[in-house]
Design a protein around this motif. Structure first.
Motif, PDB file in Angstrom:
ATOM      1  N   LEU A 293       0.826  -1.202   0.000  1.00 42.19           N
ATOM      2  CA  LEU A 293       0.000   0.000   0.000  1.00 42.19           C
ATOM      3  C   LEU A 293       0.868   1.263   0.000  1.00 42.19           C
ATOM      4  N   ILE A 294       1.904   1.262   0.819  1.00 44.36           N
ATOM      5  CA  ILE A 294       2.810   2.417   0.860  1.00 44.36           C
ATOM      6  C   ILE A 294       3.513   2.579  -0.486  1.00 44.36           C
ATOM      7  N   GLN A 295       4.019   1.491  -1.053  1.00 47.82           N
ATOM      8  CA  GLN A 295       4.724   1.566  -2.335  1.00 47.82           C
ATOM      9  C   GLN A 295       3.831   2.084  -3.450  1.00 47.82           C
ATOM     10  N   LEU A 296       2.621   1.554  -3.570  1.00 46.87           N
ATOM     11  CA  LEU A 296       1.719   1.976  -4.635  1.00 46.87           C
ATOM     12  C   LEU A 296       1.287   3.430  -4.482  1.00 46.87           C
ATOM     13  N   THR A 297       0.998   3.834  -3.255  1.00 45.24           N
ATOM     14  CA  THR A 297       0.548   5.209  -3.015  1.00 45.24           C
ATOM     15  C   THR A 297       1.656   6.208  -3.317  1.00 45.24           C
ATOM     16  N   VAL A 298       2.873   5.906  -2.875  1.00 42.82           N
ATOM     17  CA  VAL A 298       4.000   6.812  -3.118  1.00 42.82           C
ATOM     18  C   VAL A 298       4.354   6.836  -4.601  1.00 42.82           C
ATOM     19  N   ALA A 299       4.287   5.695  -5.265  1.00 39.55           N
ATOM     20  CA  ALA A 299       4.585   5.642  -6.699  1.00 39.55           C
ATOM     21  C   ALA A 299       3.627   6.506  -7.505  1.00 39.55           C
ATOM     22  N   LYS A 300       2.361   6.594  -7.064  1.00 29.03           N
ATOM     23  CA  LYS A 300       1.382   7.450  -7.743  1.00 29.03           C
ATOM     24  C   LYS A 300       1.672   8.933  -7.531  1.00 29.03           C
ATOM     25  N   GLY A 301       2.473   9.234  -6.503  1.00 28.14           N
ATOM     26  CA  GLY A 301       2.781  10.630  -6.220  1.00 28.14           C
ATOM     27  C   GLY A 301       2.065  11.163  -5.002  1.00 28.14           C
ATOM     28  N   ASP A 302       1.262  10.318  -4.360  1.00 32.00           N
ATOM     29  CA  ASP A 302       0.559  10.731  -3.148  1.00 32.00           C
ATOM     30  C   ASP A 302       1.453  10.550  -1.933  1.00 32.00           C
ATOM     31  N   LYS A 303       1.056  11.201  -0.859  1.00 26.76           N
ATOM     32  CA  LYS A 303       1.818  11.144   0.380  1.00 26.76           C
ATOM     33  C   LYS A 303       1.122  10.210   1.360  1.00 26.76           C
ATOM     34  N   VAL A 304       1.920   9.379   2.065  1.00 24.01           N
ATOM     35  CA  VAL A 304       1.393   8.490   3.100  1.00 24.01           C
ATOM     36  C   VAL A 304       1.896   9.017   4.431  1.00 24.01           C
ATOM     37  N   ALA A 305       0.982   9.516   5.250  1.00 22.72           N
ATOM     38  CA  ALA A 305       1.349  10.065   6.559  1.00 22.72           C
ATOM     39  C   ALA A 305       0.789   9.164   7.650  1.00 22.72           C
ATOM     40  N   ILE A 306       1.676   8.594   8.449  1.00 23.84           N
ATOM     41  CA  ILE A 306       1.266   7.749   9.565  1.00 23.84           C
ATOM     42  C   ILE A 306       1.546   8.541  10.835  1.00 23.84           C
ATOM     43  N   SER A 307       0.486   8.936  11.498  1.00 24.63           N
ATOM     44  CA  SER A 307       0.605   9.782  12.672  1.00 24.63           C
ATOM     45  C   SER A 307       1.487   9.124  13.733  1.00 24.63           C
ATOM     46  N   GLY A 308       2.468   9.880  14.240  1.00 23.70           N
ATOM     47  CA  GLY A 308       3.373   9.388  15.262  1.00 23.70           C
ATOM     48  C   GLY A 308       4.548   8.610  14.706  1.00 23.70           C
ATOM     49  N   PHE A 309       4.512   8.260  13.425  1.00 22.33           N
ATOM     50  CA  PHE A 309       5.599   7.481  12.827  1.00 22.33           C
ATOM     51  C   PHE A 309       6.376   8.299  11.808  1.00 22.33           C
ATOM     52  N   GLY A 310       5.697   8.752  10.753  1.00 25.79           N
ATOM     53  CA  GLY A 310       6.387   9.537   9.743  1.00 25.79           C
ATOM     54  C   GLY A 310       5.597   9.642   8.464  1.00 25.79           C
ATOM     55  N   THR A 311       6.256  10.212   7.443  1.00 23.24           N
ATOM     56  CA  THR A 311       5.622  10.470   6.166  1.00 23.24           C
ATOM     57  C   THR A 311       6.461   9.887   5.041  1.00 23.24           C
ATOM     58  N   PHE A 312       5.817   9.142   4.167  1.00 23.99           N
ATOM     59  CA  PHE A 312       6.449   8.635   2.955  1.00 23.99           C
ATOM     60  C   PHE A 312       5.940   9.477   1.805  1.00 23.99           C
ATOM     61  N   GLU A 313       6.853   9.939   0.947  1.00 23.34           N
ATOM     62  CA  GLU A 313       6.428  10.726  -0.200  1.00 23.34           C
ATOM     63  C   GLU A 313       7.393  10.550  -1.362  1.00 23.34           C
ATOM     64  N   LYS A 314       6.948  10.968  -2.543  1.00 26.16           N
ATOM     65  CA  LYS A 314       7.750  10.891  -3.759  1.00 26.16           C
ATOM     66  C   LYS A 314       8.476  12.220  -3.931  1.00 26.16           C
ATOM     67  N   GLN A 315       9.782  12.134  -4.179  1.00 26.42           N
ATOM     68  CA  GLN A 315      10.564  13.357  -4.344  1.00 26.42           C
ATOM     69  C   GLN A 315      11.237  13.311  -5.715  1.00 26.42           C
ATOM     70  N   ALA A 316      11.115  14.401  -6.462  1.00 24.75           N
ATOM     71  CA  ALA A 316      11.709  14.484  -7.794  1.00 24.75           C
ATOM     72  C   ALA A 316      13.132  15.020  -7.695  1.00 24.75           C
ATOM     73  N   ARG A 317      14.032  14.391  -8.403  1.00 28.94           N
ATOM     74  CA  ARG A 317      15.416  14.880  -8.486  1.00 28.94           C
ATOM     75  C   ARG A 317      15.646  15.371  -9.904  1.00 28.94           C
ATOM     76  N   ASN A 318      16.188  16.544 -10.019  1.00 34.11           N
ATOM     77  CA  ASN A 318      16.449  17.140 -11.328  1.00 34.11           C
ATOM     78  C   ASN A 318      17.627  16.450 -12.006  1.00 34.11           C
ATOM     79  N   ALA A 319      17.714  16.641 -13.318  1.00 40.18           N
ATOM     80  CA  ALA A 319      18.865  16.129 -14.064  1.00 40.18           C
ATOM     81  C   ALA A 319      20.105  16.902 -13.613  1.00 40.18           C
ATOM     82  N   ARG A 320      21.231  16.205 -13.584  1.00 38.11           N
ATOM     83  CA  ARG A 320      22.461  16.855 -13.119  1.00 38.11           C
ATOM     84  C   ARG A 320      23.664  16.200 -13.785  1.00 38.11           C
TER      85      ARG A 320
END
Length: 179
Positions: free
Chosen positions: A30-57
């Motif tokens: 569930l965490i993997q699929l939600t983050v892959a879609k670009g949504d944020k998974v916030a578990i209160s008291g634990f933390g937040t999983f999110e997708k972060q874009a890295r620019n070309a370098r």
């Protein structure tokens, strides 16, 4: 702790290995699929999983020093919550959390005590009375075990170091032992 160890830890709580495996896999998927879609998974008291874009370098090949283009990509990011940070950094908070977990797994009779332990003052005060008795022997035995092991290593290393200045004698001894 890896996934198998997590399943083993949850097995007793959930009533069986199949339930523990399906629970762990369901949460991870569930965490993997939600983050892959670009949504944020916030578990209160634990933390937040999110997708972060890295620019070309432009990077460097460490072997040749040649410039290499690195494409734009997205990576998962985890930001721990304040309660999680507190538990990790403060041993008193960790003890309070462990006591709270034990109360939760003990049954419904311990539920009122759990609510009292969730306040910051109760977290800090309650474990201080019971935990030092348990923690002191563990630290002492761990320190003793650590102190016991290095002298054996140091002795063999020290022997080698002492023999090093007298190279001719050491060489002769080694040749005699091998032959």
């Amino acid at each position: 702790m890896n996934k198998a160890e997590m399943v083993d830890a949850l097995e007793a709580r959930l009533g069986g290995r199949k339930q523990a495996v399906s629970a762990v896999e369901a949460v991870v998927e569930l965490i993997q699929l939600t983050v892959a879609k670009g949504d944020k998974v916030a578990i209160s008291g634990f933390g937040t999983f999110e997708k972060q874009a890295r620019n070309a370098r432009t990077g460097r090949n460490p072997r040749t020093g040649e410039a290499v283009k690195i494409k734009k990509t997205s990576v998962p990011r985890f930001r721990p919550g304040t309660a999680f940070k507190e538990i990790v950094s403060d041993t008193k908070a960790l003890r309070a959390f462990q006591a709270e977990v034990k109360e939760r797994t003990a049954g419904p009779a311990a539920a009122p005590a759990k609510k009292a332990a969730t306040t910051p003052a109760a977290r800090k005060a309650a474990p201080a009375r019971t935990a030092p008795v348990k923690a002191a022997p563990a630290r002492t035995s761990t320190a003793t075990a650590k102190k016991a092991a290095p002298p054996a290593r140091t002795t063999s290393t020290t022997t080698a170091r002492k023999a090093a200045p007298a190279k001719t004698a050491t060489t002769t001894r080694r040749v005699a032992k091998k032959a």
